[in-house]
Write an enzyme that holds these catalytic residues in place. Sequence first.
Site, PDB file in Angstrom:
ATOM      1  N   SER A  34       0.845  -1.199   0.000  1.00 30.18           N
ATOM      2  CA  SER A  34       0.000   0.000   0.000  1.00 30.18           C
ATOM      3  C   SER A  34       0.879   1.247   0.000  1.00 30.18           C
ATOM      4  O   SER A  34       0.829   2.061   0.902  1.00 30.18           O
ATOM      5  CB  SER A  34      -0.963  -0.002   1.196  1.00 30.18           C
ATOM      6  OG  SER A  34      -0.264   0.107   2.416  1.00 30.18           O
ATOM      7  N   GLU A 163      -4.964  -2.497   9.248  1.00 26.78           N
ATOM      8  CA  GLU A 163      -4.204  -3.016  10.387  1.00 26.78           C
ATOM      9  C   GLU A 163      -4.900  -2.742  11.719  1.00 26.78           C
ATOM     10  O   GLU A 163      -5.293  -1.611  11.987  1.00 26.78           O
ATOM     11  CB  GLU A 163      -2.810  -2.357  10.441  1.00 26.78           C
ATOM     12  CG  GLU A 163      -2.018  -2.561   9.165  1.00 26.78           C
ATOM     13  CD  GLU A 163      -0.721  -1.772   9.111  1.00 26.78           C
ATOM     14  OE1 GLU A 163      -0.185  -1.391  10.169  1.00 26.78           O
ATOM     15  OE2 GLU A 163      -0.254  -1.528   7.984  1.00 26.78           O
ATOM     16  N   ASP A 241      -4.568   1.264  11.731  1.00 27.85           N
ATOM     17  CA  ASP A 241      -4.130   1.918  10.495  1.00 27.85           C
ATOM     18  C   ASP A 241      -5.093   1.499   9.384  1.00 27.85           C
ATOM     19  O   ASP A 241      -4.930   0.443   8.783  1.00 27.85           O
ATOM     20  CB  ASP A 241      -2.699   1.495  10.126  1.00 27.85           C
ATOM     21  CG  ASP A 241      -2.245   2.105   8.800  1.00 27.85           C
ATOM     22  OD1 ASP A 241      -2.988   2.964   8.263  1.00 27.85           O
ATOM     23  OD2 ASP A 241      -1.163   1.735   8.298  1.00 27.85           O
ATOM     24  N   GLU A 287      -3.594   5.848  12.477  1.00 26.32           N
ATOM     25  CA  GLU A 287      -2.667   6.178  11.373  1.00 26.32           C
ATOM     26  C   GLU A 287      -3.426   6.262  10.052  1.00 26.32           C
ATOM     27  O   GLU A 287      -4.291   5.420   9.787  1.00 26.32           O
ATOM     28  CB  GLU A 287      -1.602   5.070  11.316  1.00 26.32           C
ATOM     29  CG  GLU A 287      -0.604   5.203  10.170  1.00 26.32           C
ATOM     30  CD  GLU A 287       0.341   4.006  10.115  1.00 26.32           C
ATOM     31  OE1 GLU A 287       0.678   3.437  11.184  1.00 26.32           O
ATOM     32  OE2 GLU A 287       0.736   3.622   8.998  1.00 26.32           O
ATOM     33  N   ASP A 312       1.231   8.577   7.466  1.00 25.10           N
ATOM     34  CA  ASP A 312       2.084   7.624   6.737  1.00 25.10           C
ATOM     35  C   ASP A 312       2.130   8.038   5.271  1.00 25.10           C
ATOM     36  O   ASP A 312       3.015   8.793   4.858  1.00 25.10           O
ATOM     37  CB  ASP A 312       1.517   6.204   6.936  1.00 25.10           C
ATOM     38  CG  ASP A 312       2.213   5.158   6.077  1.00 25.10           C
ATOM     39  OD1 ASP A 312       3.240   5.471   5.455  1.00 25.10           O
ATOM     40  OD2 ASP A 312       1.726   4.005   6.000  1.00 25.10           O
ATOM     41  N   LYS A 337       9.378   5.490   7.664  1.00 25.90           N
ATOM     42  CA  LYS A 337       9.707   4.307   6.851  1.00 25.90           C
ATOM     43  C   LYS A 337      10.905   4.682   5.994  1.00 25.90           C
ATOM     44  O   LYS A 337      10.793   5.565   5.124  1.00 25.90           O
ATOM     45  CB  LYS A 337       8.545   3.955   5.925  1.00 25.90           C
ATOM     46  CG  LYS A 337       7.335   3.301   6.581  1.00 25.90           C
ATOM     47  CD  LYS A 337       6.214   3.179   5.542  1.00 25.90           C
ATOM     48  CE  LYS A 337       5.080   2.291   5.993  1.00 25.90           C
ATOM     49  NZ  LYS A 337       3.884   2.438   5.114  1.00 25.90           N
ATOM     50  N   SER A 364       8.410   2.226  11.340  1.00 24.97           N
ATOM     51  CA  SER A 364       7.597   1.169  10.713  1.00 24.97           C
ATOM     52  C   SER A 364       8.362   0.291   9.727  1.00 24.97           C
ATOM     53  O   SER A 364       9.219   0.765   8.996  1.00 24.97           O
ATOM     54  CB  SER A 364       6.423   1.820   9.984  1.00 24.97           C
ATOM     55  OG  SER A 364       5.695   0.874   9.231  1.00 24.97           O
ATOM     56  N   ARG A 366       7.627  -2.555   6.418  1.00 28.68           N
ATOM     57  CA  ARG A 366       6.733  -2.550   5.260  1.00 28.68           C
ATOM     58  C   ARG A 366       6.030  -3.899   5.150  1.00 28.68           C
ATOM     59  O   ARG A 366       6.489  -4.899   5.716  1.00 28.68           O
ATOM     60  CB  ARG A 366       7.508  -2.310   3.942  1.00 28.68           C
ATOM     61  CG  ARG A 366       8.237  -1.009   3.819  1.00 28.68           C
ATOM     62  CD  ARG A 366       7.400   0.220   4.053  1.00 28.68           C
ATOM     63  NE  ARG A 366       6.240   0.374   3.201  1.00 28.68           N
ATOM     64  CZ  ARG A 366       6.089   1.329   2.285  1.00 28.68           C
ATOM     65  NH1 ARG A 366       7.071   2.198   2.089  1.00 28.68           N
ATOM     66  NH2 ARG A 366       4.969   1.435   1.590  1.00 28.68           N
ATOM     67  N   SER A 367       4.947  -3.925   4.382  1.00 30.48           N
ATOM     68  CA  SER A 367       4.259  -5.219   4.189  1.00 30.48           C
ATOM     69  C   SER A 367       5.169  -6.193   3.441  1.00 30.48           C
ATOM     70  O   SER A 367       5.197  -7.389   3.739  1.00 30.48           O
ATOM     71  CB  SER A 367       2.944  -5.019   3.446  1.00 30.48           C
ATOM     72  OG  SER A 367       3.150  -4.287   2.255  1.00 30.48           O
ATOM     73  N   LYS A 388       6.306  -0.333  14.804  1.00 28.54           N
ATOM     74  CA  LYS A 388       5.438  -1.446  14.395  1.00 28.54           C
ATOM     75  C   LYS A 388       6.209  -2.344  13.444  1.00 28.54           C
ATOM     76  O   LYS A 388       6.907  -1.869  12.547  1.00 28.54           O
ATOM     77  CB  LYS A 388       4.126  -0.959  13.789  1.00 28.54           C
ATOM     78  CG  LYS A 388       4.219  -0.139  12.516  1.00 28.54           C
ATOM     79  CD  LYS A 388       2.811   0.076  11.930  1.00 28.54           C
ATOM     80  CE  LYS A 388       2.857   0.716  10.557  1.00 28.54           C
ATOM     81  NZ  LYS A 388       1.553   0.790   9.889  1.00 28.54           N
TER      82      LYS A 388
HETATM   83  P1  PGA Z   1       2.719  -1.000   3.297  1.00 27.94           P
HETATM   84  O1  PGA Z   1       1.862  -1.006   4.640  1.00 27.94           O
HETATM   85  O2  PGA Z   1       4.085  -1.410   3.633  1.00 27.94           O
HETATM   86  O3  PGA Z   1       1.974  -1.971   2.418  1.00 27.94           O
HETATM   87  O4  PGA Z   1       2.661   0.421   2.771  1.00 27.94           O
HETATM   88  C1  PGA Z   1       2.311  -0.488   5.844  1.00 27.94           C
HETATM   89  C2  PGA Z   1       1.510   0.704   6.292  1.00 27.94           C
HETATM   90  O5  PGA Z   1       0.606   1.173   5.591  1.00 27.94           O
HETATM   91  O6  PGA Z   1       1.781   1.233   7.359  1.00 27.94           O
HETATM   92 ZN    ZN Z   2       0.223   2.941   7.168  1.00 26.59          ZN
END
Ligand code: PGA
Ligand code: ZN
Length: 431
Positions: A34, A163, A241, A287, A312, A337, A364, A366-367, A388
């Site tokens: 995302s 999330e 989130d 978030e 984010d 990130k 953070s 990532r997915s 997270k």
């Molecule tokens: P993503 O998700 O790594 O897929 O962007 C993490 C988030 O949205 O915090």
């Molecule tokens: Zn996020």
Amino acid sequence: MDVFGALSGDTKDPSSSGRDFDRQFQALVPSGASKGDYEAIELRDDNKDVYGGKGVETAVHNVENVLGPALIKAKLDVATDLKKIDALLREVDGSKDKSKLGANAILGISMACARAGAAARGVPLYEFLREESGSKKPYVMPVPFFNVLNGGVHSGNTMAFQECMIAPVGARSMAHAVQMGSEVYQELKKVLTKAFGPTATGIGDEGGFAPPISQPHEALDLLVTAVENCGYTGRIKFAIDPASSEFYRGGEYDLGFKGKTSEKYTGEKLGDLYRQLLDRYPIILLEDPYAQDDWPSWTAFNKTCPVELVGDDLLATNVDRIEEAEEKTACNSLLLKINQIGTITEALSAAKMAYELGWSVFVSHRSGETTDDFIADLTVGLRTGHLKSGSPCRGERVAKYNRLMDIEDEIKASGAEVMYAGVELRTIHSA
Ligand code: PGA
Ligand code: ZN
């Protein structure tokens, strides 16, 4: 995504200082499902025949043949010159969003150079990053936010919100927080099996369960039950989130975007839903409740928001976006990130700016994560008080929690002061 997103930023013999360097320092770069529109650009190959067009051969080529040689030629010292190294990488790329050579190519080198720099200084990475950030304050172990229920584009269920996290603010230490989170995760598995049968315990991208639910209150009720069954009520708080940029369509939010019928919400109506959830459940952090370009909704909600409001996709770890958010009083916390911006120096600058504005910083993963545990050191070095990294499940998530427990042990063994952020997680960086 893990394999496609992984890139080795190998910087053999990075120093020109005459030190005895025959060690290699590596880094793995993550990716996200995302992604926000304002992130630095991750380079993927256009060749649809290989990895479905998701390969990173070009980025690797750029590391080996463009960025690497430029760095070696510049004869910078990893022990002292991370800022110059990162500036050089940006200069060689030359674009504003790192689209020419790839943020994935650049970040791998930046991370590996930070590791090499720590080794050259003879300090652990978290200490190197603390020094780079200009801080001398005692170490703080972060509250881990475990994403135990996955929805959105991270799972195949029909829950719009991406999330639902649990945060053991009442733990005594990092290790205790991991224990509490893991116990609740395992209890949640039992609760889900009882409610929906064993097929409901399949997991989503970040290791959280993805049961057949669609509404946020269903998810939060499940968390309340699991926490209660473990005897942790009051000591574990929640966070959400929604990753709402993913379901923002034509000025409205479609909470039914993964199902057969749409469930349209205006920004204002969605605000009412959030306020109901905040009233009913022990939520301490929200978030991306609104989409990355929906500034008016952010500003309106922030006026009365009683909890940590994290940007984010909104901020993309980018100082220009942070400045704009401050001007518009859109939020009060930065999601950090490293691959959203593409160098460690710029990530540190983003955190510094957030702190100067009186915000908090939430580190953070990532997915599309890798087993690299760099962000564990980053969160300790920056004293962010929380991070997270998904569920206590799957190696790429657990790697960060394991590293944090190791760091905690290491600091204690050295006799230095270390505390667990606990309920102070939002403000402890300035204490
Ligand atoms: P993503 O998700 O790594 O897929 O962007 C993490 C988030 O949205 O915090
Ligand atoms: Zn996020």
